[in-house]
Write a protein that holds these residues in place. Structure first.
Motif, PDB file in Angstrom:
ATOM      1  N   TYR A 180     -20.419 -66.811  19.471  1.00 24.75           N
ATOM      2  CA  TYR A 180     -18.975 -66.646  19.285  1.00 24.75           C
ATOM      3  C   TYR A 180     -18.195 -66.938  20.572  1.00 24.75           C
ATOM      4  O   TYR A 180     -17.114 -67.515  20.522  1.00 24.75           O
ATOM      5  N   PHE A 181     -18.748 -66.549  21.703  1.00 24.96           N
ATOM      6  CA  PHE A 181     -18.055 -66.845  22.967  1.00 24.96           C
ATOM      7  C   PHE A 181     -18.011 -68.348  23.218  1.00 24.96           C
ATOM      8  O   PHE A 181     -16.961 -68.886  23.564  1.00 24.96           O
ATOM      9  N   SER A 182     -19.134 -69.026  23.053  1.00 23.27           N
ATOM     10  CA  SER A 182     -19.119 -70.463  23.341  1.00 23.27           C
ATOM     11  C   SER A 182     -18.212 -71.192  22.363  1.00 23.27           C
ATOM     12  O   SER A 182     -17.630 -72.217  22.689  1.00 23.27           O
ATOM     13  N   ASN A 183     -18.050 -70.631  21.161  1.00 18.90           N
ATOM     14  CA  ASN A 183     -17.169 -71.273  20.197  1.00 18.90           C
ATOM     15  C   ASN A 183     -15.696 -71.055  20.520  1.00 18.90           C
ATOM     16  O   ASN A 183     -14.855 -71.924  20.272  1.00 18.90           O
ATOM     17  N   ALA A 184     -15.368 -69.897  21.088  1.00 19.05           N
ATOM     18  CA  ALA A 184     -13.958 -69.541  21.295  1.00 19.05           C
ATOM     19  C   ALA A 184     -13.409 -70.020  22.641  1.00 19.05           C
ATOM     20  O   ALA A 184     -12.232 -70.386  22.737  1.00 19.05           O
ATOM     21  N   ILE A 185     -14.251 -70.041  23.663  1.00 17.02           N
ATOM     22  CA  ILE A 185     -13.769 -70.338  25.011  1.00 17.02           C
ATOM     23  C   ILE A 185     -13.109 -71.727  25.156  1.00 17.02           C
ATOM     24  O   ILE A 185     -12.103 -71.845  25.859  1.00 17.02           O
ATOM     25  N   PRO A 186     -13.624 -72.764  24.483  1.00 19.77           N
ATOM     26  CA  PRO A 186     -12.964 -74.078  24.610  1.00 19.77           C
ATOM     27  C   PRO A 186     -11.502 -74.076  24.182  1.00 19.77           C
ATOM     28  O   PRO A 186     -10.704 -74.878  24.686  1.00 19.77           O
ATOM     29  N   VAL A 187     -11.132 -73.169  23.276  1.00 15.32           N
ATOM     30  CA  VAL A 187      -9.734 -73.113  22.838  1.00 15.32           C
ATOM     31  C   VAL A 187      -8.836 -72.798  24.040  1.00 15.32           C
ATOM     32  O   VAL A 187      -7.726 -73.313  24.161  1.00 15.32           O
ATOM     33  N   ILE A 188      -9.365 -71.972  24.962  1.00 22.67           N
ATOM     34  CA  ILE A 188      -8.594 -71.577  26.138  1.00 22.67           C
ATOM     35  C   ILE A 188      -8.827 -72.545  27.304  1.00 22.67           C
ATOM     36  O   ILE A 188      -7.885 -72.966  27.970  1.00 22.67           O
ATOM     37  N   LEU A 189     -10.090 -72.919  27.527  1.00 24.63           N
ATOM     38  CA  LEU A 189     -10.419 -73.698  28.727  1.00 24.63           C
ATOM     39  C   LEU A 189     -10.624 -75.191  28.466  1.00 24.63           C
ATOM     40  O   LEU A 189     -10.929 -75.944  29.377  1.00 24.63           O
ATOM     41  N   GLY A 190     -10.481 -75.605  27.201  1.00 23.04           N
ATOM     42  CA  GLY A 190     -10.670 -77.020  26.885  1.00 23.04           C
ATOM     43  C   GLY A 190      -9.454 -77.847  27.274  1.00 23.04           C
ATOM     44  O   GLY A 190      -8.478 -77.345  27.806  1.00 23.04           O
ATOM     45  N   GLY A 191      -9.545 -79.142  26.984  1.00 19.48           N
ATOM     46  CA  GLY A 191      -8.447 -80.052  27.301  1.00 19.48           C
ATOM     47  C   GLY A 191      -8.913 -81.108  28.276  1.00 19.48           C
ATOM     48  O   GLY A 191      -9.990 -81.007  28.846  1.00 19.48           O
ATOM     49  N   GLY A 192      -8.111 -82.134  28.432  1.00 16.54           N
ATOM     50  CA  GLY A 192      -8.490 -83.208  29.338  1.00 16.54           C
ATOM     51  C   GLY A 192      -9.270 -84.301  28.638  1.00 16.54           C
ATOM     52  O   GLY A 192      -9.030 -84.585  27.465  1.00 16.54           O
ATOM     53  N   LYS A 193     -10.203 -84.898  29.393  1.00 16.84           N
ATOM     54  CA  LYS A 193     -10.930 -86.070  28.881  1.00 16.84           C
ATOM     55  C   LYS A 193     -11.728 -85.749  27.614  1.00 16.84           C
ATOM     56  O   LYS A 193     -12.516 -84.812  27.591  1.00 16.84           O
ATOM     57  N   PRO A 194     -11.504 -86.549  26.541  1.00 25.96           N
ATOM     58  CA  PRO A 194     -12.287 -86.307  25.325  1.00 25.96           C
ATOM     59  C   PRO A 194     -13.753 -86.729  25.506  1.00 25.96           C
ATOM     60  O   PRO A 194     -14.043 -87.682  26.243  1.00 25.96           O
ATOM     61  N   LEU A 195     -14.649 -86.032  24.834  1.00 23.69           N
ATOM     62  CA  LEU A 195     -16.088 -86.313  24.905  1.00 23.69           C
ATOM     63  C   LEU A 195     -16.420 -87.740  24.472  1.00 23.69           C
ATOM     64  O   LEU A 195     -17.382 -88.328  24.964  1.00 23.69           O
ATOM     65  N   ASP A 196     -15.646 -88.276  23.536  1.00 24.38           N
ATOM     66  CA  ASP A 196     -15.925 -89.645  23.064  1.00 24.38           C
ATOM     67  C   ASP A 196     -15.141 -90.697  23.864  1.00 24.38           C
ATOM     68  O   ASP A 196     -15.161 -91.874  23.530  1.00 24.38           O
ATOM     69  N   PHE A 197     -14.463 -90.261  24.932  1.00 28.15           N
ATOM     70  CA  PHE A 197     -13.658 -91.144  25.801  1.00 28.15           C
ATOM     71  C   PHE A 197     -12.679 -91.991  25.000  1.00 28.15           C
ATOM     72  O   PHE A 197     -12.351 -93.112  25.375  1.00 28.15           O
ATOM     73  N   GLY A 198     -12.239 -91.453  23.859  1.00 30.46           N
ATOM     74  CA  GLY A 198     -11.250 -92.162  23.047  1.00 30.46           C
ATOM     75  C   GLY A 198     -11.827 -93.285  22.203  1.00 30.46           C
ATOM     76  O   GLY A 198     -11.085 -94.000  21.536  1.00 30.46           O
ATOM     77  N   ARG A 199     -13.155 -93.418  22.230  1.00 22.96           N
ATOM     78  CA  ARG A 199     -13.752 -94.553  21.508  1.00 22.96           C
ATOM     79  C   ARG A 199     -13.842 -94.315  20.005  1.00 22.96           C
ATOM     80  O   ARG A 199     -13.893 -93.192  19.523  1.00 22.96           O
ATOM     81  N   LYS A 200     -13.891 -95.446  19.298  1.00 19.04           N
ATOM     82  CA  LYS A 200     -13.976 -95.383  17.837  1.00 19.04           C
ATOM     83  C   LYS A 200     -15.392 -95.690  17.358  1.00 19.04           C
ATOM     84  O   LYS A 200     -16.142 -96.399  18.021  1.00 19.04           O
TER      85      LYS A 200
END
Ligand code: CTP
Ligand code: MG
Length: 175
Positions: free
Chosen positions: A19-39
């Protein structure tokens, strides 16, 4: 009665890294996307803008930290030692974040937009977490009523926590 309360407490403590690993990105996420914007080859984003590198990393670290605190405070019966319990927290956090990412990959393939409701959302990361933790846990973890508890609680709680995150302004959609 006391025995049942203790068992419920242990099941809840087991889920702390998930539950912690699922919730924390909501607060600390943002910035570069994991897929680097690729399709992907279907023309849609591989993962979409909701999955970021910082969110992924913060989720694993935060889940590990929370599970580490549990490991030094309470020895869970699903692990044969506190060391294995800590290792389990690492694996649960990694599994949760990989599963969360896999869930988004699936959503994009089904044409479901970022942040849109997708029922299996809550199940995918839990399944991944339970598979990842396998090398650290003992077989008592996979007893049927434990699994029923994990899945029922997560399916009920996930939409609820998302709604709360929306109400307090952490997320802009209520799911
Ligand atoms: N988040 C992040 N990095 C991650 C996972 C989540 O930055 N690896 C952040 C994003 O801001 C995301 C929010 O946490 O919007 C909520 O996460 P989640 O519900 O998993 O993402 P969704 O926005 O619903 O995106 P998707 O449709 O891809 O699941
Ligand atoms: Mg979501």
């Amino acid at each position: 009665m006391e025995k049942i309360l203790e068992q419920v407490l242990e099941l809840l403590l087991f889920l702390v890294p998930v539950y912690f690993s699922n919730a924390i990105p909501v607060i600390l996420g943002g910035g570069k996307p994991l897929d680097f914007g690729r399709k992907f080859k279907d023309g849609k984003r591989i993962l979409g803008p909701g999955k970021t590198i910082s969110g992924f990393a913060a989720g694993i670290l935060g889940g590990t930290l929370a599970g580490g605190i549990v490991a030094i405070s309470y020895k869970l019966p699903f692990f044969d030692s506190s060391m294995l319990q800590f290792f389990g927290a690492v694996l649960l956090s990694m599994g949760t974040m990989v599963g969360d990412t896999a869930g988004s990959f699936l959503k994009r393939r089904f044409g479901i937009g970022r942040g849109k409701r997708f029922f299996p959302d809550s199940l995918v990361f839990l399944i991944f977490a339970l598979v990842f933790v396998f090398p650290a846990a003992n077989q008592t973890l996979y007893e049927i009523w434990n699994l029923v508890f994990f899945f029922t609680l997560t399916v009920l709680l996930h939409p609820l926590t998302n709604a709360v995150a929306n109400r307090i302004g952490l997320k802009n959609v209520p799911w």
